[in-house]
Design an enzyme around this catalytic site. Sequence first.
Site, PDB file in Angstrom:
ATOM      1  N   GLU A  99       0.816  -1.218   0.000  1.00 29.17           N
ATOM      2  CA  GLU A  99       0.000   0.000   0.000  1.00 29.17           C
ATOM      3  C   GLU A  99       0.851   1.270   0.000  1.00 29.17           C
ATOM      4  O   GLU A  99       1.958   1.285   0.525  1.00 29.17           O
ATOM      5  CB  GLU A  99      -0.916  -0.014   1.228  1.00 29.17           C
ATOM      6  CG  GLU A  99      -1.904  -1.164   1.157  1.00 29.17           C
ATOM      7  CD  GLU A  99      -2.778  -1.293   2.402  1.00 29.17           C
ATOM      8  OE1 GLU A  99      -3.985  -1.477   2.232  1.00 29.17           O
ATOM      9  OE2 GLU A  99      -2.265  -1.239   3.522  1.00 29.17           O
ATOM     10  N   CYS A 136       8.169  -5.028  15.019  1.00 26.58           N
ATOM     11  CA  CYS A 136       7.774  -4.223  16.182  1.00 26.58           C
ATOM     12  C   CYS A 136       6.426  -4.720  16.729  1.00 26.58           C
ATOM     13  O   CYS A 136       5.513  -5.035  15.960  1.00 26.58           O
ATOM     14  CB  CYS A 136       7.671  -2.758  15.795  1.00 26.58           C
ATOM     15  SG  CYS A 136       9.231  -2.103  15.193  1.00 26.58           S
ATOM     16  N   CYS A 139       3.092  -2.886  15.507  1.00 29.76           N
ATOM     17  CA  CYS A 139       2.899  -2.533  14.095  1.00 29.76           C
ATOM     18  C   CYS A 139       2.173  -3.632  13.320  1.00 29.76           C
ATOM     19  O   CYS A 139       2.538  -4.806  13.400  1.00 29.76           O
ATOM     20  CB  CYS A 139       4.273  -2.254  13.475  1.00 29.76           C
ATOM     21  SG  CYS A 139       4.208  -1.945  11.701  1.00 29.76           S
ATOM     22  N   GLY A 182       7.438  -1.338   5.667  1.00 32.39           N
ATOM     23  CA  GLY A 182       8.844  -1.712   5.603  1.00 32.39           C
ATOM     24  C   GLY A 182       9.797  -0.777   6.316  1.00 32.39           C
ATOM     25  O   GLY A 182       9.450   0.335   6.705  1.00 32.39           O
ATOM     26  N   LEU A 238      11.675   6.408  17.928  1.00 32.74           N
ATOM     27  CA  LEU A 238      12.305   6.123  19.222  1.00 32.74           C
ATOM     28  C   LEU A 238      11.345   5.355  20.147  1.00 32.74           C
ATOM     29  O   LEU A 238      11.645   4.288  20.628  1.00 32.74           O
ATOM     30  CB  LEU A 238      12.760   7.435  19.866  1.00 32.74           C
ATOM     31  CG  LEU A 238      13.712   7.277  21.038  1.00 32.74           C
ATOM     32  CD1 LEU A 238      15.033   6.662  20.607  1.00 32.74           C
ATOM     33  CD2 LEU A 238      13.961   8.622  21.717  1.00 32.74           C
ATOM     34  N   HIS A 239      10.216   5.956  20.417  1.00 29.97           N
ATOM     35  CA  HIS A 239       9.088   5.314  21.116  1.00 29.97           C
ATOM     36  C   HIS A 239       9.305   4.960  22.586  1.00 29.97           C
ATOM     37  O   HIS A 239       8.333   4.752  23.303  1.00 29.97           O
ATOM     38  CB  HIS A 239       8.614   4.056  20.391  1.00 29.97           C
ATOM     39  CG  HIS A 239       8.288   4.250  18.933  1.00 29.97           C
ATOM     40  ND1 HIS A 239       7.917   5.452  18.408  1.00 29.97           N
ATOM     41  CD2 HIS A 239       8.282   3.376  17.895  1.00 29.97           C
ATOM     42  CE1 HIS A 239       7.695   5.326  17.098  1.00 29.97           C
ATOM     43  NE2 HIS A 239       7.915   4.085  16.773  1.00 29.97           N
ATOM     44  N   CYS A 356      -0.355   5.519  10.273  1.00 28.04           N
ATOM     45  CA  CYS A 356       0.913   4.864  10.588  1.00 28.04           C
ATOM     46  C   CYS A 356       0.688   3.502  11.227  1.00 28.04           C
ATOM     47  O   CYS A 356      -0.093   3.368  12.166  1.00 28.04           O
ATOM     48  CB  CYS A 356       1.691   5.706  11.596  1.00 28.04           C
ATOM     49  SG  CYS A 356       2.483   7.089  10.853  1.00 28.04           S
TER      50      CYS A 356
HETATM   51  N1  SAH Z   1       9.912   1.172   9.436  1.00 32.72           N
HETATM   52  C1  SAH Z   1      10.005   2.561   9.580  1.00 32.72           C
HETATM   53  C2  SAH Z   1       9.007   3.329   8.730  1.00 32.72           C
HETATM   54  C3  SAH Z   1       7.642   2.751   8.585  1.00 32.72           C
HETATM   55  S1  SAH Z   1       6.647   2.764  10.013  1.00 32.72           S
HETATM   56  C4  SAH Z   1       9.895   2.957  11.036  1.00 32.72           C
HETATM   57  O1  SAH Z   1       9.576   2.111  11.858  1.00 32.72           O
HETATM   58  O2  SAH Z   1      10.198   4.102  11.343  1.00 32.72           O
HETATM   59  C5  SAH Z   1       6.206   4.499  10.110  1.00 32.72           C
HETATM   60  C6  SAH Z   1       5.872   4.968  11.518  1.00 32.72           C
HETATM   61  O3  SAH Z   1       4.653   4.352  11.975  1.00 32.72           O
HETATM   62  C7  SAH Z   1       6.929   4.598  12.551  1.00 32.72           C
HETATM   63  O4  SAH Z   1       7.229   5.695  13.384  1.00 32.72           O
HETATM   64  C8  SAH Z   1       6.244   3.507  13.330  1.00 32.72           C
HETATM   65  O5  SAH Z   1       6.775   3.338  14.583  1.00 32.72           O
HETATM   66  C9  SAH Z   1       4.808   3.992  13.332  1.00 32.72           C
HETATM   67  N2  SAH Z   1       3.830   2.973  13.721  1.00 32.72           N
HETATM   68  C10 SAH Z   1       3.894   1.637  13.546  1.00 32.72           C
HETATM   69  N3  SAH Z   1       2.791   1.047  14.065  1.00 32.72           N
HETATM   70  C11 SAH Z   1       2.008   2.013  14.560  1.00 32.72           C
HETATM   71  C12 SAH Z   1       0.729   2.045  15.182  1.00 32.72           C
HETATM   72  N4  SAH Z   1       0.046   0.946  15.383  1.00 32.72           N
HETATM   73  N5  SAH Z   1       0.233   3.248  15.544  1.00 32.72           N
HETATM   74  C13 SAH Z   1       0.908   4.393  15.294  1.00 32.72           C
HETATM   75  N6  SAH Z   1       2.111   4.439  14.702  1.00 32.72           N
HETATM   76  C14 SAH Z   1       2.659   3.257  14.337  1.00 32.72           C
HETATM   77 FE1  SF4 Z   2       8.701  -1.682  12.974  1.00 32.16          FE
HETATM   78 FE2  SF4 Z   2       8.571   0.144  11.017  1.00 32.16          FE
HETATM   79 FE3  SF4 Z   2       8.891  -2.446  10.436  1.00 32.16          FE
HETATM   80 FE4  SF4 Z   2       6.557  -1.624  11.400  1.00 32.16          FE
HETATM   81  S1  SF4 Z   2       7.452  -1.040   9.471  1.00 32.16           S
HETATM   82  S2  SF4 Z   2       7.711  -3.457  12.022  1.00 32.16           S
HETATM   83  S3  SF4 Z   2       7.225   0.019  12.798  1.00 32.16           S
HETATM   84  S4  SF4 Z   2      10.317  -1.154  11.555  1.00 32.16           S
END
Ligand code: SAH
Ligand code: SF4
Length: 380
Positions: A99, A136, A139, A182, A238-239, A356
């Site tokens: 997507e 993560c 995610c 990704g 960072l989170h 996100c």
């Molecule tokens: N992989 C990269 C970019 C894609 S994810 C990364 O992790 O930075 C883009 C953003 O969406 C990241 O900041 C990620 O932590 C956030 N994200 C992932 N799952 C989420 C969720 N369930 N709610 C809000 N943000 C989320």
């Molecule tokens: Fe983590 Fe970003 Fe990959 Fe989702 S897309 S698993 S937030 S690294």
Amino acid sequence: MRESKEKSPESNGKENIYGFSLQDLQVVCQQPYQAKQIYNWLYTRYEKDFENMSNLPKEFRKTLHELYSVDNLKLIAQEESSDGTKKYLFQTRDGHTFESVCIKMRDKKLDENGKIIEGEKYTFCISSQIGCKVGCAFCFTAKGGFVRDLSCGEIVEQVVNLKKLNDLPAEKRVNIVYMGMGEPLNNFDNLIKAIKILSNLDGLSISPKRQTISTSGISPRIHDLGKQNLGVQLAISLHAVDDALRSKLIPMNKTYNIKSIIDAVRAFPIDTRKRVMFEYLVIKDINDDISSAKKLLSLLNGIKAKVNLILFNPHSGAKFERPEMEKVRMFADFLTSRGLLTTIRESKGIDISAACGQLREKKCPRKKQFKRISSRSVSR
Ligand code: SAH
Ligand code: SF4
């Protein structure tokens, strides 16, 4: 004309033309000016059929058609959110789906007479992989596992298709955030080449300053990215402010911990007028307390940073909860009052799962390679 060495795995034997830099094209064209003509068709007119590139000799168009493909992503579905955000589901030539999202926002600018002109600002949220290896805990993309990297051409073609689908003329500026599916830094070479192609002044001309790479924090790759000196914007997911919690949320933190990430950011070349963005996913009762905000403040001490607070977006099977807005505001106010630029990210497209962390590969009933090269694959 001779065939270039670079074969893209996804395009049924033909090479994806969007994976070619202008120099690559100049090598395969007999006349260097023809490379610019092709670039013009691809990136100014969004042409999807070599046959229509009318200022190229007929025989040459035929050869181009035989060797290269110009429509590698098939639009399978699109949805529009009540806030105007659009989500597109594309199918690759090898039958996978991913997507991309187009976020439209109101924009105000001053004209030369100081008068306010209202316009629209477009941000494309681009995928770099199908699935993700990082895994993560919060995610949705991670839940589908990892399928494959997107090729450089597939990354570039997403941007072209989004401009075409939204009827945006070539001169309309857009911003790109690599925040789709990704981990961009796990697909390093394709990403770097795509950024260069997208910023080419004879092509889409999207300045690296308008391209933001969001990463979960692969410290050695952040160093590598810095060495490229492209001028791109960096966003760090960072989170969490301590390693124990961060390792639970992002397992890779056990290898690349918070200190290694902060050290990599400190070494990263930052435009004097820009800041590194730190994304902080606020999760109810996990990391939404003021003591976390205090630790965040000291962690970012001395870095030209801005913090973007993201409210956890729910998805099916999620074990976390969205925080209360009041708590997020208190968190933000604390940081702002101490001089740290902090914003709360509006979740665009949440009603169509385009926000996100809500993107994922969709299983299509017809999951097979699409053989026919359709010039209408991105038309509405
Ligand atoms: N992989 C990269 C970019 C894609 S994810 C990364 O992790 O930075 C883009 C953003 O969406 C990241 O900041 C990620 O932590 C956030 N994200 C992932 N799952 C989420 C969720 N369930 N709610 C809000 N943000 C989320
Ligand atoms: Fe983590 Fe970003 Fe990959 Fe989702 S897309 S698993 S937030 S690294």
